[in-house]
Design an enzyme around this catalytic site. Structure first.
Site, PDB file in Angstrom:
ATOM      1  N   ASP A  91       0.868  -1.183   0.000  1.00  0.00           N
ATOM      2  CA  ASP A  91       0.000   0.000   0.000  1.00  0.00           C
ATOM      3  C   ASP A  91       0.902   1.230   0.000  1.00  0.00           C
ATOM      4  O   ASP A  91       2.122   1.114   0.135  1.00  0.00           O
ATOM      5  CB  ASP A  91      -0.953  -0.021   1.199  1.00  0.00           C
ATOM      6  CG  ASP A  91      -0.219   0.050   2.534  1.00  0.00           C
ATOM      7  OD1 ASP A  91       1.025   0.150   2.536  1.00  0.00           O
ATOM      8  OD2 ASP A  91      -0.880   0.006   3.580  1.00  0.00           O
ATOM      9  N   ASP A 330      -8.019  -7.531   0.099  1.00  0.00           N
ATOM     10  CA  ASP A 330      -7.125  -7.838   1.214  1.00  0.00           C
ATOM     11  C   ASP A 330      -7.853  -7.480   2.498  1.00  0.00           C
ATOM     12  O   ASP A 330      -8.756  -6.649   2.487  1.00  0.00           O
ATOM     13  CB  ASP A 330      -5.842  -6.995   1.157  1.00  0.00           C
ATOM     14  CG  ASP A 330      -6.094  -5.559   1.576  1.00  0.00           C
ATOM     15  OD1 ASP A 330      -6.610  -4.780   0.750  1.00  0.00           O
ATOM     16  OD2 ASP A 330      -5.827  -5.211   2.741  1.00  0.00           O
ATOM     17  N   CYS A 368     -12.866 -28.885   6.205  1.00  0.00           N
ATOM     18  CA  CYS A 368     -11.621 -28.197   5.824  1.00  0.00           C
ATOM     19  C   CYS A 368     -10.485 -29.219   5.751  1.00  0.00           C
ATOM     20  O   CYS A 368     -10.338 -30.062   6.635  1.00  0.00           O
ATOM     21  CB  CYS A 368     -11.289 -27.117   6.848  1.00  0.00           C
ATOM     22  SG  CYS A 368      -9.729 -26.273   6.523  1.00  0.00           S
ATOM     23  N   CYS A 370      -7.260 -28.435   5.702  1.00  0.00           N
ATOM     24  CA  CYS A 370      -5.980 -27.817   6.072  1.00  0.00           C
ATOM     25  C   CYS A 370      -5.248 -28.687   7.092  1.00  0.00           C
ATOM     26  O   CYS A 370      -5.830 -29.556   7.733  1.00  0.00           O
ATOM     27  CB  CYS A 370      -6.179 -26.391   6.570  1.00  0.00           C
ATOM     28  SG  CYS A 370      -6.535 -26.220   8.329  1.00  0.00           S
ATOM     29  N   CYS A 373      -6.904 -28.790  10.612  1.00  0.00           N
ATOM     30  CA  CYS A 373      -8.132 -29.572  10.748  1.00  0.00           C
ATOM     31  C   CYS A 373      -7.887 -31.065  10.554  1.00  0.00           C
ATOM     32  O   CYS A 373      -8.602 -31.892  11.111  1.00  0.00           O
ATOM     33  CB  CYS A 373      -9.182 -29.059   9.761  1.00  0.00           C
ATOM     34  SG  CYS A 373      -9.741 -27.401  10.177  1.00  0.00           S
ATOM     35  N   HIS A 399      -5.402 -22.044   9.814  1.00  0.00           N
ATOM     36  CA  HIS A 399      -6.755 -22.470   9.430  1.00  0.00           C
ATOM     37  C   HIS A 399      -7.544 -21.329   8.784  1.00  0.00           C
ATOM     38  O   HIS A 399      -8.158 -21.508   7.723  1.00  0.00           O
ATOM     39  CB  HIS A 399      -7.564 -23.037  10.598  1.00  0.00           C
ATOM     40  CG  HIS A 399      -9.013 -23.124  10.225  1.00  0.00           C
ATOM     41  ND1 HIS A 399      -9.505 -24.135   9.412  1.00  0.00           N
ATOM     42  CD2 HIS A 399     -10.046 -22.268  10.448  1.00  0.00           C
ATOM     43  CE1 HIS A 399     -10.782 -23.894   9.166  1.00  0.00           C
ATOM     44  NE2 HIS A 399     -11.142 -22.778   9.778  1.00  0.00           N
TER      45      HIS A 399
HETATM   46 ZN   LIG Z   1      -8.789 -25.977   8.609  1.00  0.00          ZN
END
Ligand SMILES: [Zn+2]
Length: 424
Positions: A91, A330, A368, A370, A373, A399
């Protein structure tokens, strides 16, 4: 060519495309995690790559104060300094300075402000903000603007918009004259990836085209051909390209006045930028007004250029803005909320600090995939948070970012299939 935007699928106002930057391609619409101080708090760069982060945002104001632009520039710009091979956007510092309130003074020339760190006095002008962003060396940099406060009456919003337009011209003028000074440009010489650099890292799922950018196709350096670094070890060179440099985006302001937004859009387009941002939102206005202003502004932005909505939003909002035709967003929300134990899941928000998760053996989000998880229970995450363990912040952030990035992946997929209505 240092920058290109290709739209590949559209349906109604929604579009999916590809931004080609000197540090790789970005599939749009994209969510950009915020790495304020050259770090996404708590998450190492290799993990960000694994999550499929395609572009990071850095804050010029914070990096200017610490460690300082000159330090970053000498260390190869942000890419070299933080060992991040993919795209970066900075920015202009305008919004950060704006949030200092009593610590700043705005004149035609620029903004005088006091550091939030030590109270020291500093000055940003369109020229010095460009110089700072060129030194930091992000792929996409932003014109210096004044973020109009909310509420503001029409006269105030107009005066602020006019100032932003004059600053946009000055930003562009300075940038055009100095863009070759970017730390990784051809002019600054050939550089190699540092030891252990992520330049030799693995490609992330969802970002399969990284390092095969068409912008690099015609480039082969002698060192690349030999495949050796100067220390004799196998390495990967940063490609050089005669016209490879940064891209400067303009910012549309105009407060909450739709006529002023239109005027700001048209006059910013007249100055001419390769991409346009909608600024001055998420400053305390009600969410339905944010949406109204975004929708009205989008009507006046060229369809063939990327459109970046600054500083939004919740998972629901990033889906909604993608639907309206926004290409880039963002927000600190996923990372900041994670550090406060607020987690976004397919089943809604989870406040992991709650006692009811103390013996919950289930995954944080069963849908999820990830690494958090897949491996840990809600009970363990709750325990880490309650015990103030550093790992709590790390896992929660991984996560939440994963959830945001997956959301955008699904949005892009739906648009490409022409089935966005099913997702939206
Ligand atoms: Zn997750």
């Amino acid at each position: 060519m240092s920058f290109e935007f290709q739209i590949e699928s559209t349906s109604s106002r929604t579009r999916a495309g590809r931004l080609i930057t000197p540090h790789g391609e970005i599939e749009t619409p994209v969510f950009m995690p915020v790495g304020t101080l050259a770090s996404v708090k708590g998450v190492p760069q290799d993990t960000l790559e694994e999550l499929g982060v395609q572009i990071l945002l850095g804050n010029t104001y914070h990096l200017y104060l610490r460690p300082g632009v000159e330090t970053v520039r000498k260390l190869g710009g942000l890419h070299g300094f933080m060992s991040w091979p993919r795209a970066i956007l900075t920015d202009s510092g305008g919004f950060q300075v704006f949030s200092l309130n009593e610590l700043r003074k705005v004149t035609e020339e620029g903004v005088t402000f006091r550091s939030h760190l030590d109270g020291g006095s500093h000055f940003f002008s369109p020229e010095s903000a460009m110089a700072a962003q060129i030194g930091l060396g992000a792929d996409i940099i932003m014109a210096f603007d004044e973020c109009t406060e909310f509420p503001a009456d029409r006269a105030r919003a107009k005066a602020s918009m006019e100032l932003t337009l004059r600053w946009a011209e000055r930003s562009k003028k300075y940038f055009e004259k100095h863009k070759e000074e970017v730390p990784w440009s051809t002019a600054s010489g050939f550089r190699l990836a540092g030891p252990g650099s992520a330049y030799v890292g693995t490609a992330a799922p969802g970002c399969p085209v990284e390092r095969s950018s068409t912008a690099f196709d015609s480039v082969t350096s002698p060192v690349e051909e030999s495949g050796l670094r100067s220390d004799g070890q196998p390495g990967t060179a940063v490609p050089t390209y005669s016209e490879q440099t940064q891209s400067l985006f303009g910012i549309v302001q105009g407060g909450m006045d739709l006529e002023l937004r239109k005027e700001s859009a048209l006059r910013t387009i007249e100055i001419g930028f390769p991409g346009y941002a909608i600024g001055g939102l998420s400053v305390g206005e009600p969410r339905n007004l944010t949406r109204e202003v975004v929708e009205a502004t989008l009507e006046h932005l060229p369809a063939d250029k990327p459109r970046y909505l600054m500083g939004v939003g919740t998972p629901e909002e990033i889906v909604e803005y993608s639907r309206l035709g926004i290409d880039m967003m963002d927000c600190v929300l996923p990372t900041r909320a994670a550090r406060h134990g607020l987690l976004f899941t397919s089943e809604g928000r989870v406040s992991i600090k709650q006692a009811r998760y103390a013996q919950d053996q289930g995954a944080l989000d069963p849908k999820c995939g990830c690494r958090v998880c897949r491996r840990y229970s809600r009970a363990y995450l709750r325990h880490l948070y309650a015990s103030n363990e550093v790992l709590a912040q790390v896992l929660n952030t991984i996560h939440n970012l994963s959830f945001y990035l997956d959301t955008m992946r699904r949005v892009r997929h739906s648009i490409r299939l022409g089935e966005e209505s099913r997702f939206f």
